[in-house]
Structures are given as C-alpha cells and as structure tokens.
Design a protein around this motif. Sequence first.
Motif, PDB file in Angstrom:
ATOM      1  N   TYR A  14     -18.663  -8.490 -36.623  1.00  0.00           N
ATOM      2  CA  TYR A  14     -18.342  -9.397 -37.719  1.00  0.00           C
ATOM      3  C   TYR A  14     -19.516  -9.532 -38.690  1.00  0.00           C
ATOM      4  CZ  TYR A  14     -14.270 -10.904 -34.981  1.00  0.00           C
ATOM      5  OH  TYR A  14     -13.085 -10.952 -34.282  1.00  0.00           O
ATOM      6  N   GLU A  15     -20.578  -8.754 -38.503  1.00  0.00           N
ATOM      7  CA  GLU A  15     -21.697  -8.796 -39.440  1.00  0.00           C
ATOM      8  C   GLU A  15     -21.153  -8.454 -40.830  1.00  0.00           C
ATOM      9  OE1 GLU A  15     -24.592  -7.616 -42.074  1.00  0.00           O
ATOM     10  OE2 GLU A  15     -23.382  -6.045 -41.100  1.00  0.00           O
ATOM     11  N   LEU A  44      -2.179 -16.375 -51.159  1.00  0.00           N
ATOM     12  CA  LEU A  44      -2.323 -17.174 -49.946  1.00  0.00           C
ATOM     13  C   LEU A  44      -2.978 -16.341 -48.860  1.00  0.00           C
ATOM     14  CD1 LEU A  44      -1.796 -19.478 -47.919  1.00  0.00           C
ATOM     15  CD2 LEU A  44       0.510 -18.525 -47.596  1.00  0.00           C
ATOM     16  N   LEU A  45      -4.069 -16.839 -48.303  1.00  0.00           N
ATOM     17  CA  LEU A  45      -4.676 -16.277 -47.103  1.00  0.00           C
ATOM     18  C   LEU A  45      -4.228 -17.143 -45.931  1.00  0.00           C
ATOM     19  CD1 LEU A  45      -8.309 -15.632 -48.401  1.00  0.00           C
ATOM     20  CD2 LEU A  45      -6.281 -14.171 -48.605  1.00  0.00           C
ATOM     21  N   LYS A  46      -3.460 -16.577 -45.016  1.00  0.00           N
ATOM     22  CA  LYS A  46      -2.866 -17.336 -43.912  1.00  0.00           C
ATOM     23  C   LYS A  46      -3.512 -16.903 -42.591  1.00  0.00           C
ATOM     24  CE  LYS A  46      -0.158 -19.496 -41.055  1.00  0.00           C
ATOM     25  NZ  LYS A  46      -0.952 -19.147 -39.835  1.00  0.00           N
ATOM     26  N   PRO A  47      -4.636 -17.547 -42.218  1.00  0.00           N
ATOM     27  CA  PRO A  47      -5.243 -17.229 -40.924  1.00  0.00           C
ATOM     28  C   PRO A  47      -4.525 -17.947 -39.787  1.00  0.00           C
ATOM     29  CG  PRO A  47      -6.489 -18.950 -41.997  1.00  0.00           C
ATOM     30  CD  PRO A  47      -5.351 -18.596 -42.936  1.00  0.00           C
ATOM     31  N   ASN A  48      -4.946 -17.675 -38.578  1.00  0.00           N
ATOM     32  CA  ASN A  48      -4.519 -18.464 -37.423  1.00  0.00           C
ATOM     33  C   ASN A  48      -5.538 -19.588 -37.237  1.00  0.00           C
ATOM     34  OD1 ASN A  48      -4.359 -19.432 -34.659  1.00  0.00           O
ATOM     35  ND2 ASN A  48      -3.047 -17.683 -34.213  1.00  0.00           N
ATOM     36  N   LEU A  49      -5.114 -20.816 -37.530  1.00  0.00           N
ATOM     37  CA  LEU A  49      -5.970 -21.985 -37.329  1.00  0.00           C
ATOM     38  C   LEU A  49      -5.325 -22.859 -36.259  1.00  0.00           C
ATOM     39  CD1 LEU A  49      -6.937 -22.949 -40.998  1.00  0.00           C
ATOM     40  CD2 LEU A  49      -8.302 -21.671 -39.324  1.00  0.00           C
ATOM     41  N   LEU A  50      -5.352 -22.372 -35.049  1.00  0.00           N
ATOM     42  CA  LEU A  50      -4.633 -23.043 -33.959  1.00  0.00           C
ATOM     43  C   LEU A  50      -5.195 -24.418 -33.658  1.00  0.00           C
ATOM     44  CD1 LEU A  50      -2.630 -22.928 -31.510  1.00  0.00           C
ATOM     45  CD2 LEU A  50      -4.555 -22.013 -30.195  1.00  0.00           C
ATOM     46  N   THR A  51      -6.499 -24.490 -33.427  1.00  0.00           N
ATOM     47  CA  THR A  51      -7.099 -25.728 -32.947  1.00  0.00           C
ATOM     48  C   THR A  51      -8.571 -25.772 -33.308  1.00  0.00           C
ATOM     49  OG1 THR A  51      -7.629 -27.027 -30.950  1.00  0.00           O
ATOM     50  CG2 THR A  51      -7.552 -24.645 -30.697  1.00  0.00           C
ATOM     51  N   GLY A  52      -9.087 -26.979 -33.457  1.00  0.00           N
ATOM     52  CA  GLY A  52     -10.511 -27.152 -33.675  1.00  0.00           C
ATOM     53  C   GLY A  52     -11.262 -27.467 -32.400  1.00  0.00           C
ATOM     54  N   ALA A  53     -10.564 -27.431 -31.265  1.00  0.00           N
ATOM     55  CA  ALA A  53     -11.154 -27.907 -30.012  1.00  0.00           C
ATOM     56  C   ALA A  53     -11.918 -26.836 -29.242  1.00  0.00           C
ATOM     57  CB  ALA A  53     -10.050 -28.478 -29.115  1.00  0.00           C
ATOM     58  N   ARG A  54     -11.683 -25.545 -29.528  1.00  0.00           N
ATOM     59  CA  ARG A  54     -12.293 -24.500 -28.708  1.00  0.00           C
ATOM     60  C   ARG A  54     -12.873 -23.389 -29.581  1.00  0.00           C
ATOM     61  NH1 ARG A  54      -9.143 -22.967 -23.470  1.00  0.00           N
ATOM     62  NH2 ARG A  54     -11.216 -23.330 -22.608  1.00  0.00           N
ATOM     63  N   PRO A  55     -13.844 -23.712 -30.422  1.00  0.00           N
ATOM     64  CA  PRO A  55     -14.340 -22.721 -31.380  1.00  0.00           C
ATOM     65  C   PRO A  55     -15.039 -21.517 -30.782  1.00  0.00           C
ATOM     66  CG  PRO A  55     -15.686 -24.709 -31.433  1.00  0.00           C
ATOM     67  CD  PRO A  55     -14.491 -25.010 -30.580  1.00  0.00           C
ATOM     68  N   LYS A  57     -13.906 -19.835 -28.117  1.00  0.00           N
ATOM     69  CA  LYS A  57     -12.945 -19.097 -27.298  1.00  0.00           C
ATOM     70  C   LYS A  57     -12.183 -18.026 -28.075  1.00  0.00           C
ATOM     71  CE  LYS A  57     -13.396 -21.171 -23.254  1.00  0.00           C
ATOM     72  NZ  LYS A  57     -13.653 -20.437 -22.007  1.00  0.00           N
ATOM     73  N   GLU A  58     -12.527 -17.830 -29.344  1.00  0.00           N
ATOM     74  CA  GLU A  58     -11.857 -16.828 -30.174  1.00  0.00           C
ATOM     75  C   GLU A  58     -10.355 -17.088 -30.257  1.00  0.00           C
ATOM     76  OE1 GLU A  58     -13.362 -14.714 -32.104  1.00  0.00           O
ATOM     77  OE2 GLU A  58     -15.347 -15.228 -31.328  1.00  0.00           O
ATOM     78  N   CYS A  59     -10.013 -18.375 -30.462  1.00  0.00           N
ATOM     79  CA  CYS A  59      -8.604 -18.769 -30.593  1.00  0.00           C
ATOM     80  C   CYS A  59      -8.106 -18.670 -32.023  1.00  0.00           C
ATOM     81  CB  CYS A  59      -8.412 -20.216 -30.129  1.00  0.00           C
ATOM     82  SG  CYS A  59      -8.869 -20.544 -28.434  1.00  0.00           S
ATOM     83  N   VAL A  60      -9.005 -18.551 -32.989  1.00  0.00           N
ATOM     84  CA  VAL A  60      -8.609 -18.554 -34.392  1.00  0.00           C
ATOM     85  C   VAL A  60      -9.160 -17.312 -35.080  1.00  0.00           C
ATOM     86  CG1 VAL A  60      -8.654 -21.080 -34.406  1.00  0.00           C
ATOM     87  CG2 VAL A  60     -10.631 -19.810 -35.261  1.00  0.00           C
ATOM     88  N   THR A  61      -8.590 -17.005 -36.236  1.00  0.00           N
ATOM     89  CA  THR A  61      -9.096 -15.900 -37.049  1.00  0.00           C
ATOM     90  C   THR A  61     -10.532 -16.200 -37.463  1.00  0.00           C
ATOM     91  OG1 THR A  61      -6.855 -15.611 -37.900  1.00  0.00           O
ATOM     92  CG2 THR A  61      -8.629 -14.468 -39.065  1.00  0.00           C
ATOM     93  N   ARG A  62     -11.405 -15.248 -37.289  1.00  0.00           N
ATOM     94  CA  ARG A  62     -12.813 -15.489 -37.586  1.00  0.00           C
ATOM     95  C   ARG A  62     -13.040 -15.756 -39.072  1.00  0.00           C
ATOM     96  NH1 ARG A  62     -16.774 -14.173 -33.401  1.00  0.00           N
ATOM     97  NH2 ARG A  62     -18.320 -14.106 -35.066  1.00  0.00           N
ATOM     98  N   PRO A  63     -13.894 -16.725 -39.406  1.00  0.00           N
ATOM     99  CA  PRO A  63     -14.153 -17.023 -40.821  1.00  0.00           C
ATOM    100  C   PRO A  63     -14.739 -15.846 -41.578  1.00  0.00           C
ATOM    101  CG  PRO A  63     -15.678 -18.236 -39.383  1.00  0.00           C
ATOM    102  CD  PRO A  63     -14.612 -17.661 -38.508  1.00  0.00           C
ATOM    103  N   GLU A  64     -15.494 -14.979 -40.883  1.00  0.00           N
ATOM    104  CA  GLU A  64     -16.060 -13.817 -41.564  1.00  0.00           C
ATOM    105  C   GLU A  64     -14.966 -12.908 -42.133  1.00  0.00           C
ATOM    106  OE1 GLU A  64     -18.897 -14.659 -38.018  1.00  0.00           O
ATOM    107  OE2 GLU A  64     -16.751 -14.823 -38.477  1.00  0.00           O
ATOM    108  N   VAL A  65     -13.865 -12.773 -41.396  1.00  0.00           N
ATOM    109  CA  VAL A  65     -12.756 -11.947 -41.867  1.00  0.00           C
ATOM    110  C   VAL A  65     -12.125 -12.578 -43.100  1.00  0.00           C
ATOM    111  CG1 VAL A  65     -10.463 -11.043 -41.286  1.00  0.00           C
ATOM    112  CG2 VAL A  65     -12.307 -10.978 -39.580  1.00  0.00           C
ATOM    113  N   ASN A  98     -14.065 -24.872 -36.899  1.00  0.00           N
ATOM    114  CA  ASN A  98     -14.248 -23.493 -36.444  1.00  0.00           C
ATOM    115  C   ASN A  98     -15.238 -22.709 -37.305  1.00  0.00           C
ATOM    116  OD1 ASN A  98     -12.359 -22.682 -34.076  1.00  0.00           O
ATOM    117  ND2 ASN A  98     -11.092 -23.997 -35.362  1.00  0.00           N
ATOM    118  N   GLY A  99     -16.100 -23.418 -38.026  1.00  0.00           N
ATOM    119  CA  GLY A  99     -17.170 -22.754 -38.755  1.00  0.00           C
ATOM    120  C   GLY A  99     -16.810 -22.250 -40.133  1.00  0.00           C
TER     121      GLY A  99
END
Length: 322
Positions: A14-15, A44-55, A57-65, A98-99
């Motif tokens: 993700y660098e 529209l950019l539609k990431p997976n923003l499932l939860t803010g509780a487990r940053p 655990k790779e549960c969401v689309t990375r902000p770098e992407v 999630n950063g």
Amino acid sequence: MTAIPVSLLRAESYEPDALRASLEALLAPLGGMGAIVKPGDRVLLKPNLLTGARPTKECVTRPEVVACVAQMVREAGGEPFLGDSPAFGSARGVAEANGYKPLLESLNLPVVEFHGKRYEVVNESFNHLRLCKEAMEADVVINLPKVKSHAQLTLTLGVKNLFGCVPGKMKAWWHMEAGKDRDRFGEMLVETARAIAPDLTIADGILGHEGNGPSGGEPRQISVLAASQNVFALDRAMVDILSVDPQSVPTIAASQRLGLCPDPADLTFPLQTPAELQLPDWRLPSRLIPIDFGLPRVMKSSFKHLYIRWLKEPLRAYANRS
C-alpha cells in the motif's frame, strides 16, 4: 457473448508510489481512468466501511486505495466524493476511525451520508427496494470492495459491497424480509448491484480478511488487485483466485441464475490469470450463521446505531477538539 476483460495484478504494498504504479497498470487494459471518468463527472467512490471498531483487522477498504483512486479521478477531470451507509455510525465517523481523516483533509474529499429514495429495480420481486439517491444520481460509480470471507454469505466481494447503497436500517429490514431464503437474499443483492450498475469495480485484495468475516476473522495477504467494468465478472474471477466453489456464494449463484454472471470461458485476463494468482488455503468461516435478523436483533442493532450516531461519535469529536 463478447469477451469481458477482468484485469488482475499481483500487488504487494500500500506504499503510495508502488500502489499508484499498480493501479495505473491495472487500469491500462481497460483504457485507464480516462475511459471511465470524463471532465466534470461527479464520481462516487464506494469503499467498504463496515465498522470503526476493528481498524487493524483489514475489515474495510484501505484508505491508501481510496486516496489513489480519488487522485486519478481528479486527474481525469472528475469530481470525486466518498459515500457509504455503514451498519453502525456515520460514513465519516467510520472512515475517520479507520485512518481516512488525513486523506479526506489532504484531498479535500467530500463525504456524503447516504439517504434513501424509492427506486424500481428490474426484478418485480424487489420493486420496493430503496436505494440511495446519492448513488443513483452520481455520473460515475467506482465500487471499491474489500476481499473478505463472510459468515453469512461465504464471501463478500464487489456485488455485496453495493448493499452499502441501501440506506441505514433498511439493510436490517432486508435481512428480516429476505434472509430466511439464501437464494432470495442473494438475488436481492444482485438486483441492487444491477440497479446501481457501477462503472468500475476495483477490489482491494492486497490484504484481505479471512475466516469468520466480515469482521471476526484475521488479515491475510492475498497480494491481488482486481478491476473490471463488470462487477459480476470480477466476483467470478475472484472466487477462482480464492479456490472457493462459486455455488457456495449466494451472490454468484444468484447472478448465474439470473444470467448476469459470465461463464469463465467468456472472461479475458489481459494481465494475469486467476491460476497465476491462486491461493489454495484461503480460510472460509468455520460455520455459516443465519442471514435473517429476528426482531430482537434488529432492535438491538437499531439501539446500537443510535448510540454510535448520536452519542459516541459526537463525544469522540468533542474529545478530539479538546
């Protein structure tokens, strides 16, 4: 059938510079971002923003992407904005947990909270499906799912990510209404994806989430980025990479029944093939849990949503200002 391109690429990092090079190479066979986005388009950019509780655990689309895609959209002349309807909390709150805050600020990237409108979908069985007007009225939709195992649906990929365009607690209602029948629930998700018709799907599979997902598993290096203008084709290619039976994934099984999922023979891979990227030991959930939400679960979910939306997030914002 005309051959459908699915661009697959091994990507390890993700660098930012390496990721930008990977995404440019990934999109080149599709004509680059300029083939998707025209000057003046609201994107529209539609990431997976499932939860803010487990940053972690790779549960969401990375902000770098998301950041890299937003920059590429801007360079093509588009006007990107981020939108989602997380299960708990607001899109901005979950994103910041999630950063995402540095990228939102550095790119001045707007965040839109989704709201619903009535929209008639192709299948009459789901003509009361409410979708977010912000998604339906965007000029271009770029779908940015995370590759994850899912304890209710086996896998969550591009089609399932578009369920985030169903507003707020309507998602829980659909779990109650259609969740007792895996086939019907899968068809509802497929019709959602067909109605939204994303112009481009880019799957974040550099680090995925295996096991008891969508949030209860563990990160796993997959080292894959995938892109296609056909979300059903992308999902079909990803199950081959993960060595998962497509019939075990309700969204893929439903898209096949409805004639939307192309046969593997109709897919072309201009960069790398699923066989070259195959992961033979991807962990699926230890057991599948029911899709349907009983009324007590919906009430608990609603109270949790209200707590996060109206108490926890405002308190966090106040603390950050102090």
